[in-house]
Design an enzyme around this catalytic site. Structure first.
Site, PDB file in Angstrom:
ATOM      1  N   CYS A 212      43.638  32.780  42.279  1.00 14.50           N
ATOM      2  CA  CYS A 212      42.231  33.053  42.577  1.00 14.50           C
ATOM      3  C   CYS A 212      41.402  31.792  42.775  1.00 14.50           C
ATOM      4  O   CYS A 212      40.173  31.869  42.759  1.00 14.50           O
ATOM      5  CB  CYS A 212      41.635  33.903  41.455  1.00 14.50           C
ATOM      6  SG  CYS A 212      42.504  35.464  41.254  1.00 14.50           S
ATOM      7  N   CYS A 238      33.370  36.273  36.426  1.00 13.95           N
ATOM      8  CA  CYS A 238      34.468  37.096  35.942  1.00 13.95           C
ATOM      9  C   CYS A 238      34.067  37.994  34.790  1.00 13.95           C
ATOM     10  O   CYS A 238      34.886  38.719  34.272  1.00 13.95           O
ATOM     11  CB  CYS A 238      35.626  36.210  35.517  1.00 13.95           C
ATOM     12  SG  CYS A 238      35.139  34.963  34.333  1.00 13.95           S
TER      13      CYS A 238
HETATM   14 FE1  SF4 Z   1      42.242  36.340  39.188  1.00 13.07          FE
HETATM   15 FE2  SF4 Z   1      40.548  37.162  37.242  1.00 13.07          FE
HETATM   16 FE3  SF4 Z   1      43.041  38.114  37.332  1.00 13.07          FE
HETATM   17 FE4  SF4 Z   1      42.656  35.536  36.719  1.00 13.07          FE
HETATM   18  S1  SF4 Z   1      42.010  37.277  35.506  1.00 13.07           S
HETATM   19  S2  SF4 Z   1      44.256  36.394  38.089  1.00 13.07           S
HETATM   20  S3  SF4 Z   1      40.796  35.063  37.969  1.00 13.07           S
HETATM   21  S4  SF4 Z   1      41.434  38.382  38.896  1.00 13.07           S
END
Ligand code: SF4
Length: 248
Positions: A212, A238
């Site tokens: 990401c 997030c």
């Molecule tokens: Fe991507 Fe959030 Fe999953 Fe990490 S926790 S892999 S930043 S979607």
């Protein structure tokens, strides 16, 4: 009715302290926080440039300070290498919080390993399981957490106070670098030879999970490389910091 934690500082004290610290160094803020909260304080580190600077500052104030991290199990190899280097350099333990394995397995079983590329809802689900729930678990043993948030990181971070009440997590939130620039952080890290993530030298100002995060071009927003496939900049959080003001 205030919670027990809210009674550690009155509302007026909080306002006064936040104002006073506008002209204080991050080290003065950290010293105050360490004295005030002791073992009920921890630095929540994702080992970005701000976070390694804070590890160094806090270690110089109190080598027994608590350092926590959220290991999403999807971090770049370079970040795991850095964590090992930080441990060795400072001789410290790092409390790592990992996702609930059953919830992770269920999510992956239903939506696939790389579900986050499909929809924003999927991405939020993944962040929820890999970051938000472990964060909530980690904060339950604390009264205050230290973050590397800076006001000029964009999005909803412009209103970050140096000390604030985190209503979403019922904890005080200490943001000693709120009024620092990226260049000031960089200068501190260089001056003190603090180990940092080698991805920063490859065009990654902000580093999260490997799939990401991408490098950014000159002139791009510092967080443009996070969830780089999404169009809406306002959605680029997030859930770790957005409860109360709109930021790892
Ligand atoms: Fe991507 Fe959030 Fe999953 Fe990490 S926790 S892999 S930043 S979607």
């Amino acid at each position: 009715m205030p919670t027990i934690k809210e009674t550690l500082l009155t509302e007026q004290e909080l306002v006064t302290i936040a104002e006073r610290f506008e002209n204080s160094s991050p080290q003065q803020v950290l010293k105050w926080a360490d004295d005030r909260f002791g073992k009920r304080l921890a630095l929540m580190s994702s080992f970005g440039l701000e976070d390694v600077a804070l590890v160094d500052m806090l270690w110089r104030i109190n080598p027994d300070s608590r350092i926590m991290t959220l290991d999403t199990l999807r971090l770049p190899t370079e970040t795991y290498t850095l964590i090992d280097r930080i441990r060795a350099r400072y001789g410290i333990d790092i409390e790592a919080f990992t996702p609930d394995m059953q919830a992770t397995a269920d999510m992956v079983g239903t939506h696939g390993y790389n579900l986050f590329f499909k929809t924003i809802d999927n991405r939020k689900l993944c962040c929820g399981i890999r970051k938000v729930e472990p964060l909530n678990r980690s904060l339950s043993s604390l009264d205050a957490w230290v973050t590397g948030l800076r006001r000029d990181q964009g999005m909803a971070r412009g209103g970050t106070q140096i000390v604030e009440w985190d209503d979403g997590h019922l904890n005080y939130k200490i943001n000693p670098l709120a009024n620092w620039s990226f260049e000031q952080v960089r200068e501190y890290v260089d001056q003190h030879k603090v180990p940092y993530n080698e991805l920063h030298d490859q065009g990654f100002p902000s580093i999260g999970c490997a799939p990401c995060t991408r490098a950014v071009e000159a002139g791009e927003d510092l967080r443009a490389g996070r969830w780089w496939w999404e169009d809406d900049p306002s959605a680029k959080e997030c859930g770790l910091h957005e409860v109360e003001q709109a930021t790892i």
